[in-house]
Each structure stands twice: as structure tokens, then as C-alpha cells.
Write a protein that holds these residues in place. Structure first.
Motif, PDB file in Angstrom:
ATOM      1  N   ALA A 106       1.272   9.634  -5.270  1.00  0.00           N
ATOM      2  CA  ALA A 106       2.393   9.010  -4.571  1.00  0.00           C
ATOM      3  C   ALA A 106       2.003   8.618  -3.148  1.00  0.00           C
ATOM      4  O   ALA A 106       2.375   7.545  -2.659  1.00  0.00           O
ATOM      5  CB  ALA A 106       3.589   9.957  -4.548  1.00  0.00           C
ATOM      6  N   LEU A 107       1.243   9.487  -2.468  1.00  0.00           N
ATOM      7  CA  LEU A 107       0.769   9.151  -1.123  1.00  0.00           C
ATOM      8  C   LEU A 107      -0.164   7.948  -1.169  1.00  0.00           C
ATOM      9  O   LEU A 107      -0.079   7.059  -0.314  1.00  0.00           O
ATOM     10  CB  LEU A 107       0.040  10.349  -0.508  1.00  0.00           C
ATOM     11  N   GLN A 108      -1.042   7.919  -2.162  1.00  0.00           N
ATOM     12  CA  GLN A 108      -1.992   6.809  -2.262  1.00  0.00           C
ATOM     13  C   GLN A 108      -1.266   5.475  -2.414  1.00  0.00           C
ATOM     14  O   GLN A 108      -1.597   4.494  -1.740  1.00  0.00           O
ATOM     15  CB  GLN A 108      -2.931   7.029  -3.449  1.00  0.00           C
ATOM     16  N   VAL A 109      -0.261   5.439  -3.278  1.00  0.00           N
ATOM     17  CA  VAL A 109       0.463   4.186  -3.511  1.00  0.00           C
ATOM     18  C   VAL A 109       1.279   3.793  -2.281  1.00  0.00           C
ATOM     19  O   VAL A 109       1.245   2.638  -1.837  1.00  0.00           O
ATOM     20  CB  VAL A 109       1.374   4.306  -4.747  1.00  0.00           C
ATOM     21  N   SER A 110       2.017   4.743  -1.711  1.00  0.00           N
ATOM     22  CA  SER A 110       2.888   4.415  -0.576  1.00  0.00           C
ATOM     23  C   SER A 110       2.073   4.026   0.652  1.00  0.00           C
ATOM     24  O   SER A 110       2.422   3.069   1.354  1.00  0.00           O
ATOM     25  CB  SER A 110       3.811   5.590  -0.254  1.00  0.00           C
ATOM     26  N   PHE A 111       0.987   4.744   0.920  1.00  0.00           N
ATOM     27  CA  PHE A 111       0.190   4.406   2.097  1.00  0.00           C
ATOM     28  C   PHE A 111      -0.554   3.085   1.896  1.00  0.00           C
ATOM     29  O   PHE A 111      -0.683   2.299   2.848  1.00  0.00           O
ATOM     30  CB  PHE A 111      -0.812   5.515   2.426  1.00  0.00           C
ATOM     31  N   THR A 112      -1.028   2.819   0.688  1.00  0.00           N
ATOM     32  CA  THR A 112      -1.676   1.531   0.441  1.00  0.00           C
ATOM     33  C   THR A 112      -0.686   0.394   0.646  1.00  0.00           C
ATOM     34  O   THR A 112      -1.038  -0.664   1.194  1.00  0.00           O
ATOM     35  CB  THR A 112      -2.261   1.472  -0.983  1.00  0.00           C
ATOM     36  N   GLY A 113       0.555   0.607   0.229  1.00  0.00           N
ATOM     37  CA  GLY A 113       1.586  -0.388   0.532  1.00  0.00           C
ATOM     38  C   GLY A 113       1.754  -0.575   2.025  1.00  0.00           C
ATOM     39  O   GLY A 113       1.918  -1.697   2.516  1.00  0.00           O
ATOM     40  N   GLY A 114       1.677   0.536   2.782  1.00  0.00           N
ATOM     41  CA  GLY A 114       1.759   0.432   4.237  1.00  0.00           C
ATOM     42  C   GLY A 114       0.587  -0.326   4.844  1.00  0.00           C
ATOM     43  O   GLY A 114       0.761  -1.094   5.788  1.00  0.00           O
ATOM     44  N   THR A 115      -0.612  -0.133   4.270  1.00  0.00           N
ATOM     45  CA  THR A 115      -1.776  -0.846   4.808  1.00  0.00           C
ATOM     46  C   THR A 115      -1.667  -2.351   4.590  1.00  0.00           C
ATOM     47  O   THR A 115      -2.206  -3.131   5.381  1.00  0.00           O
ATOM     48  CB  THR A 115      -3.086  -0.350   4.167  1.00  0.00           C
ATOM     49  N   VAL A 116      -0.987  -2.755   3.526  1.00  0.00           N
ATOM     50  CA  VAL A 116      -0.778  -4.193   3.320  1.00  0.00           C
ATOM     51  C   VAL A 116      -0.040  -4.781   4.517  1.00  0.00           C
ATOM     52  O   VAL A 116      -0.406  -5.834   5.051  1.00  0.00           O
ATOM     53  CB  VAL A 116       0.005  -4.461   2.017  1.00  0.00           C
TER      54      VAL A 116
ATOM     55  N   GLY B 144       5.463  -7.582   4.990  1.00  0.00           N
ATOM     56  CA  GLY B 144       5.776  -6.171   4.886  1.00  0.00           C
ATOM     57  C   GLY B 144       6.927  -5.899   3.943  1.00  0.00           C
ATOM     58  O   GLY B 144       6.879  -4.962   3.138  1.00  0.00           O
ATOM     59  N   MET B 145       7.968  -6.719   4.015  1.00  0.00           N
ATOM     60  CA  MET B 145       9.130  -6.488   3.166  1.00  0.00           C
ATOM     61  C   MET B 145       8.811  -6.688   1.687  1.00  0.00           C
ATOM     62  O   MET B 145       9.238  -5.929   0.823  1.00  0.00           O
ATOM     63  CB  MET B 145      10.265  -7.423   3.584  1.00  0.00           C
ATOM     64  N   ARG B 146       8.026  -7.706   1.374  1.00  0.00           N
ATOM     65  CA  ARG B 146       7.687  -7.988  -0.023  1.00  0.00           C
ATOM     66  C   ARG B 146       6.883  -6.844  -0.636  1.00  0.00           C
ATOM     67  O   ARG B 146       7.144  -6.428  -1.763  1.00  0.00           O
ATOM     68  CB  ARG B 146       6.905  -9.291  -0.118  1.00  0.00           C
ATOM     69  N   ILE B 147       5.905  -6.346   0.108  1.00  0.00           N
ATOM     70  CA  ILE B 147       5.104  -5.269  -0.468  1.00  0.00           C
ATOM     71  C   ILE B 147       5.908  -3.972  -0.545  1.00  0.00           C
ATOM     72  O   ILE B 147       5.750  -3.183  -1.481  1.00  0.00           O
ATOM     73  CB  ILE B 147       3.801  -5.052   0.330  1.00  0.00           C
ATOM     74  N   ALA B 148       6.797  -3.749   0.439  1.00  0.00           N
ATOM     75  CA  ALA B 148       7.599  -2.526   0.422  1.00  0.00           C
ATOM     76  C   ALA B 148       8.527  -2.493  -0.784  1.00  0.00           C
ATOM     77  O   ALA B 148       8.723  -1.438  -1.403  1.00  0.00           O
ATOM     78  CB  ALA B 148       8.407  -2.413   1.712  1.00  0.00           C
ATOM     79  N   THR B 149       9.109  -3.636  -1.143  1.00  0.00           N
ATOM     80  CA  THR B 149      10.020  -3.682  -2.290  1.00  0.00           C
ATOM     81  C   THR B 149       9.267  -3.615  -3.617  1.00  0.00           C
ATOM     82  O   THR B 149       9.893  -3.467  -4.669  1.00  0.00           O
ATOM     83  CB  THR B 149      10.878  -4.960  -2.256  1.00  0.00           C
TER      84      THR B 149
END
Length: 750
Positions: free
Chosen positions: A133-143, A111-116
Motif C-alpha cells: 500500500a505504501l509503494q502504490v500510494s507513494f509512487t502516486g505521490g512521486t508522479v 496530480g489530481m488525475r494520478i491521485a484519483t
């Protein structure tokens, strides 16, 4: 169908592997997105380096703990107990513990690696549109969501398969005892996961709030510069904290919760008398199957988290994905339960049906949904609770604090009533197995819950990078929309985690009671009542240690920021670069040092009480810590979330006494104070409560075979009670020998 019946046990890790594969594709997509200009990449690099520095320091300390605890567990696994009280364990429990700890740490790392990486890409996407922006941030959350849930199912399922084939001979005369041994050794996996989760959550929470409070007090209040201003020496540490606390800490937290819930249901499942097509294993396999289905449907539902225009509601899009995952899991669970379970089952004399188990699962899903909605109401912008804090900010800092405390206390009422109803209803349908499956149903959609939760810190970091990079105002406006929603989703995620902890802890407590040989907790006994009070106290001293740790670290941060403003000329004129690394070092050192004592309390309290006073007093301790911890967790998380969004409401302007007020007003300054007080509530001590109560329950479960009361002693106690009943009803005052014999025979039936 026959093939599935014969190989269902091997299908469980496959579900987890699917989640890991989808996570890899999502991660690759995020990495392909534009990372912006060189300044943005440089700032994102500072954040990533600081987060990795913290994890390395934390892992170094935790590696010592894992080795020492592993050695003790290996030694305990060699003990065999007595004929009256055999211990079903093995030195292999140490290996299960280490594997669980490693998987939990790795879940936080993912989680930390994808968040950064996703944070700066969300900033760049916000230069285009809110939708992107929502697409990128939420896709990062799905990781993070898919990765954590995938690792949990894959890890637990694989370890269970290995242990099952190592210990169990399905056709042998001791298959039941061997299965019990398998699951008790599997508890080591959960113990490792929850131990790392506690340290990660507490350490990360201290880190992030020390930096946040220090940055706010000197930057916004004293220097009068915006939040996340590049001139603030603590701003990089603040953004690092969002990742190590809200992402890495949350990842390890929900990984541990996921595993503990499945384990609790498996422990109770192996007690069930089940004439099924899976060799009596159906109640044990059910929670893993539900978890796997929940992961699949969370991945399917993620496609619904979309907006078409910048005017669409981000909160509605996230809710749509969440509701779809719950609905699909509810439908699939019906067919899974009907296919897997036999027509009737019995646990501890309680007979129930597959339909009853399904109703319990529905109750769990309903409780999770209601907890999220209630938490959203108490923490979201525009709702009565947050508006009440805003209005009370107009009369100063003190009334703002009073308003936030009041909202936090009020917010415990409905969640507790929902939890009480969920416990009563699920038990009514399927006994303690119903309570456990309710928790399993609630946690089935963890992948989606975690994706929504992780989206928030990514959006927060994106706003910080936009501010520090001096991007146009509309970019920060878009990231602020995401961040405001992220504050609410973070609060609902914590409410969800606390609710699951309450149900899981009750299921773990039931499992502990069965293994330790106690049938009830008698609070008329002085020692049990004392244990109940001590347990109720533990969340308070735990919270005190966490909050005071944040205060001490924040003081050091404030002194360092003031020093740099004073001794480094040109910072305020953008002519000199602050020494960000010194603030990062302060948070790192403080969090590593301060996380040890709260963790020790959680790990050692059950061991000390259990071995000195016995299982019944330990049961009282667990009851006290569970009730007190759930209340404290809800109160602190919701109060902190409400204070935070009350402060953020001033960014767009709020109507107070007929006049619009904005950032910089006296009312806004009062709201900043409230937010500062609420920071350690909502991000350090509050969310740690759910790990505290589950970890103490799991430690108790692991030591239960070593402190168990032999069944013969329990039988004698029950016989004595039955004789007293007979004496009170026999007119002649004479106890017949056949009465005693009948009671004895009944109680000694295996």
C-alpha cells in the motif's frame, strides 16, 4: 567542460524533461496495478468524476481572468516610461503570463488525475500488505512531485531561452539592459503561475473543507455513523475535496512557489557584477541549475522510501527519502557553485565569494529541514502538543478548542526563530543574493517534498474507499496508518511551503526595491507606517473570507445531508443510494463563487497602493503582509494538523486520567469538534498564506517599473541627507562646494 559552459542554458530544460519522462513511467506503473472489484471501481469513478467537474468549472472562471489580465499586461508592455525612468518590458509579458498560468493549471491536473487512480489501487494493495500500500500510494505521490517540478524547470527554462534569444545581444553595448528586460518579462510567467495557484488553493480548500465539515457534523456527530460511511451523502464530496484541495491545489501551489523562488534569485543575479566564464550569466543560471540537480536527486532518493514489513515505520521511510534528497543536493550544490561562479562577486556594494553562496544554500536546506521537524513535532501523534489536546478533550469541547489554539500559537515560536536565523545568516554570507539562494536551496528538493505531501491525500482516499466498500477491518487499519502519517506529512509540507515563502518574499522584495528605485523603507513616515499596518491586516481579512466561505458552504452541505436522511427512506438501512452528486454540486458552486474575493484582494491591493501612494508605501504594505502572513500560516496550519491527529488518536485508544477511551466517547466527540474547527485552518486559509505573500510580492515586482522613483530624485534625497551629516560635524557650520560635488559624484555612479 567548454561544451557545458557554452550550452548550460540549454541543459536546464533537459533536467525538467527528465522529470517529466520519469513521471510518465511512474504513472504507467500505477495504472497497471489492480484497481479492485467493481464496487471499489464505481466509488473511485464517482470521486474522479467529481474532481474533474470541479476543475472544469474552475478553469472556465479562471480562463476569463487569464484573458483579461493578459490583455492588461500586453498593454503595460507597450509603455516605455521616461528617459529618467525607462521601463524594461514588452507586450510579450502577456504570453509569458498565459504560459505560466497554463503550466500551473496543468501541474494541478497531473496530480489530481494520478491521485484519483492511485487511491483505489492503494486500497486494493492494502488488502495484501502495508508495504504494498505504501509503494502504490507513494509512487502516486512521486508522479505529482516529479511532474510538477519537471514542468516548472522545463517551462521556466524554455521560456527564458526563448526570451533571451529574442531580446539579448550578448556582445552588444546594451546587453545588461536587455538581460534585465528578459528577466522582467519572465516575471510574467511567475505571475501567471502564482495567480492560478492562489485560486486553485483557495477554491480547492473551500471545496474540501465544506464537504468535510458537512460530512462530519451530520454523519459522525448527529447520525453516529463512521467516517467515510457509504450512507453519508457528503462522503463522495469529501473524498473529491481531498483531490481538488490537497492534491490539485497543492500541485499548483508548489509549482508557483518553485517558479517564484527561481525567478527571485534570477532577478537579483542579473544585478551582480560577475566576471565568469558564462558572460556574466552565472548568478542568473545558478538557481535553475540547483533546481535541476534537486529534481534529479529527488528522483534518486525516492527509491529509499520502502518498508520491509508491516511493523516498520512509514514515517521513517518517508523521512529517509527526504533526508537523502537533501544530503545529495547539498553535496552537488558545492561543485555546481564552485564550477559556475567566479572568485568574487558584488551586489549593491556587497562583495562575496562562491563559498559564501554555498553556505547560504546550506542554510536554506537546514531551514527547510528544521521547519519540517518542528512542524512534525507539533502535529504528530504521540508528541506532547497533540497529547495535550487529547487530555483537554476530557473536559469538553471548549477546552479542546482552547488547547488547539494554544498549540497553534506556541508552534510559531521556533519556526520564526529558525527563519530569522536563516535570513540573518544567508544575508551575512552573500547579501540579498544569499537570501535568494537560501530559498532556492530549500526549494531544490520540492519534487521529494511534494511526493511525500501528495501521498497523504491518496492514503486518505484509500481509507475512504475501504470504508465505503465494506472491506475487512485490517484493510482500513493499514490505510489508517498511512493516513495518520499523511496528516503529519501534509502539515510538514505546509510548514516547508510557508518557510520558503518567507525567504522568497524577502528576495522578491529586494528585487522590487532595486527595480522601483527605493533604497529603504522609512517607517517614520506616516504613509509608510499606515501601509505597514494595512499589510499586517490583509492576512486576517483574507483568512476571515476563506473561513467564513467554508462555514457558509458547510451549512448548505449540512442542510442537504439532513434533507436526504429525512426524505430518502432506506439510506440508513443500505436500501437506498444517497444523491452524492447534489453534495458535489454544492461544494463546487460554493468554492468557485467564494474564491473570487480573496483572490482579488491579493491581486489588486499592491496595484492600488503602488499607483496611488508610490513604491515606498507599497514596500511597507509588503513588509506587513509578509510578517503577518507567515505567522498566520504557521499558526493555522499547525493548529489544524494537531487537532486532526488528536481526533485520530482515539481510533487506537488514548489514556486519559488512567482510563482508555476510544471512538464514540465524550472526549472523542470533543476532539471531532476541534478537528472540524481546524479543518479550514489547515486546508483553506493556512496554506493559502504562502501564496498570498508571494503573489503580492510578484505583482509588486511586475508593476515596479511603472511606479519607480527616478534615480535622480533618490540621489537628491541622499545628497540632502549627506549634507545634513556634514553640517552636524562641521564646526564652522559651512558646507564646502567640493564636499557637495564629491557626494553627488559618488551617488550618481551607475
Amino acid at each position: 567542460m567548454i561544451f557545458l559552459q557554452q550550452n548550460l542554458i540549454y541543459l536546464i530544460p533537459v533536467f525538467g524533461l527528465m522529470g517529466i519522462i520519469v513521471m510518465a513511467f511512474q504513472r504507467a506503473w500505477v495504472n497497471r496495478q489492480d484497481a479492485g472489484d467493481s464496487q471499489m471501481s464505481e466509488l473511485a469513478g464517482y470521486i474522479a468524476d467529481g474532481a474533474m467537474a470541479f476543475l472544469r468549472a474552475e478553469w472556465k472562471v479562471l480562463s476569463y481572468f487569464v484573458v483579461i489580465a493578459g490583455i492588461l499586461l500586453a498593454w503595460s508592455g507597450t509603455l516605455k516610461g521616461s528617459p529618467e525612468n525607462p521601463i524594461h518590458s514588452s507586450p510579450v509579458i502577456a504570453i509569458a503570463f498565459v504560459v505560466g498560468a497554463v503550466f500551473s493549471a496543468f501541474a494541478g491536473f497531473i496530480g489530481m488525475r494520478i491521485a484519483t487512480r492511485a487511491n483505489v489501487r492503494t486500497t486494493q494493495a492494502a488488502r495484501t500488505s502495508l508495504r504494498k500500500a505504501l509503494q502504490v500510494s507513494f509512487t502516486g505521490g512521486t508522479v505529482m512531485g516529479f511532474g510538477v517540478a519537471g514542468l516548472a524547470i522545463f517551462g521556466l527554462g524554455s521560456v527564458f531561452i526563448i526570451l533571451y534569444h529574442s531580446f539579448v545581444n550578448p556582445t552588444g553595448p546594451d546587453a545588461s539592459a536587455e538581460l534585465k528586460k528578459t528577466i522582467e518579462v519572465l516575471a510574467g510567467f511567475s505571475l501567471g503561475a502564482e495567480s492560478i495557484a492562489l485560486f486553485a488553493r483557495v477554491g480547492g480548500g473551500i471545496y474540501t473543507k465544506a464537504a468535510d465539515v458537512g460530512a462530519d457534523l451530520v454523519g459522525k456527530v448527529e447520525a453516529g455513523i463512521p467516517e467515510d460511511d457509504v450512507r453519508n451523502p457528503a462522503t463522495i464530496a469529501d473524498n473529491v475535496g481531498d483531490n481538488v484541495g490537497d492534491v490539485a491545489g497543492m500541485g499548483a501551489d508548489l509549482f508557483g512557489s518553485y517558479v517564484a523562488t527561481i525567478l527571485a534569485t534570477m532577478v537579483l543575479g542579473q544585478e551582480i557584477e560577475s566576471a565568469d566564464a558564462f558572460g556574466g550569466m552565472a548568478p542568473v543560471l545558478l538557481p535553475m541549475l540547483i533546481a535541476g540537480l534537486g529534481l534529479i536527486f529527488s528522483m534518486v532518493s525516492s527509491v529509499f522510501v520502502r518498508i520491509k514489513t508491516d511493523k516498520d515505520s512509514v514515517q521513517h521511510a518517508l523521512n529517509m527519502g527526504n533526508w537523502m534528497s537533501i544530503l545529495l543536493t547539498a553535496v552537488a550544490s558545492y561543485f555546481a557553485v564552485r564550477w559556475l561562479l567566479p572568485p568574487t562577486m558584488v551586489i549593491r556594494g556587497f562583495e562575496f565569494t562562491p563559498t559564501a553562496v554555498y553556505y547560504a544554500i546550506l542554510i536554506g536546506l537546514l531551514v527547510g529541514t528544521l521547519m519540517s521537524l518542528i512542524t512534525e513535532y507539533y502535529t504528530a501523534m504521540g508528541k506532547r502538543p497533540v497529547n495535550s489536546i487529547i487530555q483537554q478533550s476530557s473536559t469538553g469541547h471548549a477546552t479542546n478548542i482552547i488547547g488547539g489554539l494554544s498549540v497553534g500559537m506556541e508552534s510559531t515560536v521556533l519556526p520564526i526563530l529558525v527563519l530569522a536565523g536563516g535570513i540573518y545568516g544567508s544575508y551575512h554570507f552573500a547579501g540579498f543574493y544569499g537570501v535568494a539562494t537560501a530559498a532556492a536551496g530549500m526549494m531544490a528538493t520540492t519534487a521529494m517534498q511534494l511526493a511525500i505531501d501528495a501521498f497523504g491525500p491518496i492514503a486518505d482516499n484509500a481509507g475512504g474507499i475501504a470504508e465505503m466498500s465494506g472491506l475487512p477491518a485490517e484493510v482500513r487499519e493499514r490505510t489508517d496508518i498511512l493516513d495518520a502519517v499523511g496528516n503529519t506529512t501534509a502539515a510538514t509540507g505546509k510548514g516547508f511551503a510557508i518557510a520558503s515563502a518567507a525567504l522568497t518574499s524577502l528576495a522578491l522584495f529586494a528585487a522590487f526595491a532595486g527595480i522601483s528605485g527605493i533604497t529603504a523603507i522609512d517607517i517614520y513616515k506616516a504613509d509608510v507606517l499606515a501601509g505597514l499596518f494595512v499589510g499586517g491586516m490583509i492576512p486576517f481579512i483574507f483568512s476571515s473570507l476563506c473561513i467564513s466561505a467554508v462555514g457558509r458552504a458547510a451549512m448548505a452541505m449540512v442542510r442537504e445531508v439532513r434533507r436526504q436522511f429525512k426524505e430518502i427512506p432506506g439510506i440508513m438501512e443500505y436500501k437506498a443510494k444517497p444523491e452524492y452528486e447534489k453534495c458535489v454540486a454544492i461544494s463546487t458552486e460554493a468554492s468557485i463563487r467564494e474564491m473570487v474575493l480573496p483572490g482579488a484582494i491579493a491581486l489588486l491591493s499592491p496595484v492600488i497602493v503602488g499607483f496611488i501612494f508610490g513604491p515606498e508605501v507599497l514596500g511597507g504594505l509588503l513588509a506587513g503582509v509578509t510578517v503577518s502572513g507567515v505567522l498566520m500560516g504557521i499558526f493555522q496550519s499547525n493548529a489544524g494538523g494537531a487537532w486532526d491527529n488528536a481526533k485520530k488518536s482515539f481510533e487506537k485508544g488514548v489514556l486519559i486520567n488512567g482510563e482508555m477511551e476510544f471512538k464514540g466517547s465524550d472526549s472523542h466527540k470533543a476532539s471531532v469538534t476541534g478537528d472540524t474547527v481546524g479543518d479550514p485552518f489547515k486546508d483553506t486559509s493556512g496554506p493559502s498564506m504562502n501564496i498570498l505573500i508571494k503573489l503580492m510580492s510578484i505583482v509588486s515586482l511586475v508593476i515596479a517599473p511603472h511606479i519607480a522613483v527616478p534615480f535622480v530624485k533618490n540621489a537628491k534625497t541622499e545628497i540632502r541627507k549627506e549634507i545634513q551629516i556634514q553640517q552636524s560635524t562641521d564646526l564652522n557650520g559651512v558646507i564646502k562646494r567640493d564636499t557637495i560635488k564629491n557626494v553627488t559624484d559618488t551617488l550618481l555612479i551607475p
